[in-house]
Design an enzyme around this catalytic site. Structure first.
Site, PDB file in Angstrom:
ATOM      1  N   MET A 181       4.169  10.074  10.076  1.00 41.37           N
ATOM      2  CA  MET A 181       5.415  10.181   9.325  1.00 41.37           C
ATOM      3  C   MET A 181       6.296  11.316   9.801  1.00 41.37           C
ATOM      4  SD  MET A 181       5.790   8.077   6.789  1.00 41.37           S
ATOM      5  CE  MET A 181       7.037   9.037   5.947  1.00 41.37           C
ATOM      6  N   TYR A 199       3.694  26.394  -0.737  1.00 36.90           N
ATOM      7  CA  TYR A 199       2.551  26.464   0.162  1.00 36.90           C
ATOM      8  C   TYR A 199       1.349  26.872  -0.677  1.00 36.90           C
ATOM      9  CZ  TYR A 199      -0.316  27.624   4.165  1.00 36.90           C
ATOM     10  OH  TYR A 199      -1.316  27.652   5.095  1.00 36.90           O
ATOM     11  N   ASP A 250       1.007   4.683  -1.920  1.00 35.00           N
ATOM     12  CA  ASP A 250       0.098   5.117  -0.854  1.00 35.00           C
ATOM     13  C   ASP A 250      -0.943   6.071  -1.419  1.00 35.00           C
ATOM     14  OD1 ASP A 250      -0.858   5.101   1.725  1.00 35.00           O
ATOM     15  OD2 ASP A 250       0.450   6.727   2.395  1.00 35.00           O
ATOM     16  N   ASN A 253      -3.834  11.758   0.429  1.00 35.46           N
ATOM     17  CA  ASN A 253      -2.636  12.106  -0.322  1.00 35.46           C
ATOM     18  C   ASN A 253      -2.946  12.732  -1.678  1.00 35.46           C
ATOM     19  OD1 ASN A 253      -0.822  11.409   1.603  1.00 35.46           O
ATOM     20  ND2 ASN A 253      -0.492   9.327   0.844  1.00 35.46           N
TER      21      ASN A 253
END
Ligand SMILES: [Zn+2]
Lengths: 545, 192
Positions: A137, A205, A249, A254
């Site tokens: 991606m 993060y 997805d 993920n």
């Protein structure tokens, strides 16, 4: 609680017995629609049975086709230049850039110079410190937002996707929708930037790793952990569904887990869809691994929130079993397994899994969306009660729904028969195949149209070229098989080693590039036409004269 | 597996310039194969996409004028010839750039390769099978491909391959038939 277990052992003993010759089984083995167990049995039978060996070959192709293909390949192998059995990848791969370099290049191309000494460059207001990971991606960069004094992860859509208008729009739309979900079990998106040449989004993060990573390192999880993850993932999905957003997805790559086995967060909403739009066009093949897709998704049909529930079932199955529920040799085979067969019963793979958990996951795995739980929040509630029961069985009994499901699960332990039920044997294979190809072809066409829309806007001013423009799906660098199956960006997952390795390359390239190469104007789609931009139109103009 | 007239009707629709849909369908079906042809004609891999674009452009440009001459595989032979001519033009240009000389000698050299129809259609079939095999190969595990290649192409005994790959003979039979069935399906997809 035990008798079912004994049945199961009995059943698998019986299945080790030699099977009968069965033409239908042979046909289905070619279509890759056998369950793993059936496949094992058939392979064993084939080792011994001469008649089935011959029959299988006849079913695969007729005599003339066998000899034509083998002759052709033999001839090609003999002529020095072309086909070589020992080569792993098709010959044209060799001089093309590996995905890694390509992705690094693109990241570098789009960075702006930074005043910070230790930064590689700047992306908007973010100093880019390194590369976290990359996938089909795009790329995930580690960055620092000085103004807000916080570390961030920046996901940048790959140029070949960014060059598809449809993929871009979807990226922007879904990213904005995701940004609107504020929920402890959804990875937040801090900002979305979709107007530049490469759309990107900014996330915090966080020290976490994907469940895929975790699974690869540690193997199957304890059932109580699986249920805990089930609760959180289902809550995250429920929050998304409440916004009208289908993830599409859901897979271990993920789902991120905070370091130390803490909170679980969903990431990458709807991005898979953006990938499909562009990559289907080129290859006709679904991008990435289809292992966690729902049946309706793998048939290319319209999907709704319940598709995510099926995928969640596959994730939980994988966490219990250490491997995904539907596996086959090829992508096509995986899709067929998803639509046509039941996975091997979980407790056969991991006896520690309680029957009720197998049954609840089985409910998520219903082929018919209407037979699954109605909503993600219903699923989450159920898992929550189950978790309470597991933690304190004396205080909380197993929820009635789970107990009921477990009860109804018992008689159907023999899943061979249930598979056969799902296979009307009177349907001829060519017909089934045709229907399947039609589905894939339809997907393909949708992609092609999306691309042609884009092409129209790109070539729109040159009337003569519009028709040509409907096919500028230049073949992308052919991804090595292992890469293309890793669609995940791996979010903020920990791949620092990787980042360190690539950052040297990045540094070198940055210095090379900046002084010499000014950034192209926004209208130029450099990603589309990098090497020989004028070839197409030169030749066109020549021949028009 | 295709209804026999699918490709024919596609070509007919292709000849109507307003039919963008047919064009998209055509590109989706044939672009990978055309790019294989271009590569096989010797285009450098970084130029393959561009040359393939030129082939598609040339087809788009002249498909309206194409007429079925009634012989078998008429369209495919025509398409193969277009691909070949574009590739030759490209190679000539390359030649010119590399050597700094006019490309006509080189072009003549290539053009002199016999272009009989029989050979064209044979070469089409040859390339089609090759292309399908390359494509199918990428779908399978390397060990399955080796099983297919070793026993079918090299004609080695199943038992020997089974030992070499450490699998049962049964799985060799299964892998090679699957691969064959897939190659056949790919070839049929693109054939009239
Ligand atoms: Zn038999």
């Amino acid at each position: 609680m035990r008798p079912d277990r004994r049945d199961l052992i009995g059943a698998s003993l019986v299945e080790l017995q030699p099977i009968q010759c069965d033409r239908d089984l042979l046909l289905r083995s070619l279509e890759e629609t056998l369950s793993e167990r059936q496949e094992e049995q058939l392979t064993e039978h084939l080792s011994e049975c001469y008649a089935c060996q011959r029959e299988l070959e006849r079913l695969a192709a007729d005599q003339a086709e066998w000899s034509k293909v083998s002759e052709t390949l033999r001839r090609a192998a003999q002529s020095s230049d072309s086909f070589d059995a020992s080569r792993r990848t098709p010959p044209h791969d060799e001089t093309e850039p590996r995905l890694g370099e390509h992705e690094t290049d693109f990241a570098v191309d789009f960075l702006e110079p930074s005043r910070e000494a230790k930064a590689l460059g700047r992306f908007g207001d973010i100093e880019i410190l390194g590369v976290i990971g990359r996938g089909a991606m795009g790329i995930v960069l580690k960055g620092f937002q000085a103004e807000l004094n916080r570390p961030v992860a920046v996901k940048v859509l790959a140029p070949h996707l960014a060059s598809s208008g449809a993929a871009r729009q979807r990226f922007a739309r879904e990213a904005r929708a995701t940004a609107a979900i504020v929920h402890p079990h959804v990875m937040p998106i801090l900002s979305v930037h979709s107007s530049g040449r490469l759309p990107y989004l900014v996330m915090p993060y966080v020290g976490c790793e994907s469940l895929q990573h975790y699974l690869d390192r540690n193997g199957p999880l304890a059932p109580i952990e699986v249920v805990r993850i089930g609760v959180q993932a289902a809550r995250g999905l429920a929050a998304a569904h409440a916004q009208g957003l289908v993830h599409r997805d859901v897979k271990p790559a993920n789902i991120l887990m905070e370091k130390g086995g803490g909170r679980v967060m969903l990431t990458d909403f709807g991005l898979a869809r953006a990938a499909d739009d562009a990559s289907l066009t080129r290859t006709g093949v679904i991008a990435g691994t289809p292992q966690y897709m729902s049946p309706e998704q793998s048939r290319g049909e319209a999907i709704d929130a319940r598709s995510d529930l099926f995928s969640l079932g596959s994730v939980l199955y994988a966490l219990c079993a250490g491997r995904p529920p539907f596996r086959a040799e090829t992508c096509y085979g995986v899709l067929r397994r998803i639509t046509d067969t039941e996975p091997r019963p979980l407790r056969e793979v991991n006896p520690e899994v309680p029957l009720w958990l197998e049954a609840v996951i089985g409910r998520l795995h219903a082929k018919d969306p209407a037979a699954r739980f109605a909503t993600a929040s219903e699923t989450a509630d159920l898992f929550e009660q189950c978790l309470a029961h597991m933690q304190q069985p004396a205080l909380f009994s197993l929820p009635a729904c789970a107990a009921q499901l477990a009860k109804s699960r018992q008689p159907t332990v023999d899943n061979t028969s249930s598979e056969q039920r799902s296979h009307p044997s009177n349907m001829s294979v060519p017909l089934r195949k045709r229907r399947w190809f039609a589905a894939i072809a339809a997907l393909w066409l949708v992609g092609a149209l999306a691309a042609s829309l884009f092409a129209w806007s790109f070539f729109g001013s040159r009337t003569d070229s519009v028709r040509i423009g409907t096919m500028p799906n230049r073949s992308p660098p052919v991804l090595p098989k292992s890469e293309s199956s890793a669609t995940q960006w791996d979010g903020a997952a920990i791949q620092i080693d990787d980042a360190l390795r690539t950052s040297d390359v990045l540094h070198a390239k940055v210095e090379e590039l900046w002084p010499a190469a000014p950034l192209p104007a926004p209208g130029e789609t450099e990603a589309l036409v990098p090497s020989a931009p004028n070839l197409l139109f030169n030749s066109e103009q020549e021949s028009t004269k | 597996m295709q209804p026999p007239d699918t490709r024919h009707s596609l070509i007919a629709r292709l000849q109507n310039p307003a039919n963008e849909m047919a064009w998209a369908e055509f590109v989706a079906a044939y672009e990978p194969f055309l790019s294989h042809l271009v590569r096989r004609h010797g285009a450098a891999s970084q130029h393959v996409p561009d040359v393939t674009q030129q082939v598609l452009a040339a087809i788009a440009h002249s498909v309206e004028r194409w007429r079925d001459d009634g012989s078998p595989a008429s369209f495919r032979r025509w398409m193969t010839r277009v691909a070949r001519n574009v590739a030759i033009k490209y190679l000539a240009r390359e030649w010119r750039e590399v050597t700094g000389q006019g490309g006509s000698d080189f072009c003549n050299l290539l053009m002199n390769v016999p272009d009989a129809d029989a050979e064209q259609s044979q070469s089409y079939e040859f390339e089609l099978i090759l292309w399908a095999a390359e494509k199918v190969r990428a779908e399978f595990r390397e060990s399955s491909w080796k099983a297919f290649w070793g026993t079918v192409i090299e004609g080695r005994p199943v038992q020997a391959l089974a030992e070499e790959l450490n699998v049962t003979p049964g799985s060799i039979y299964m892998s090679r038939s699957r691969i064959m069935a897939r190659i056949r399906a790919e070839v049929r997809e693109l054939n009239d």
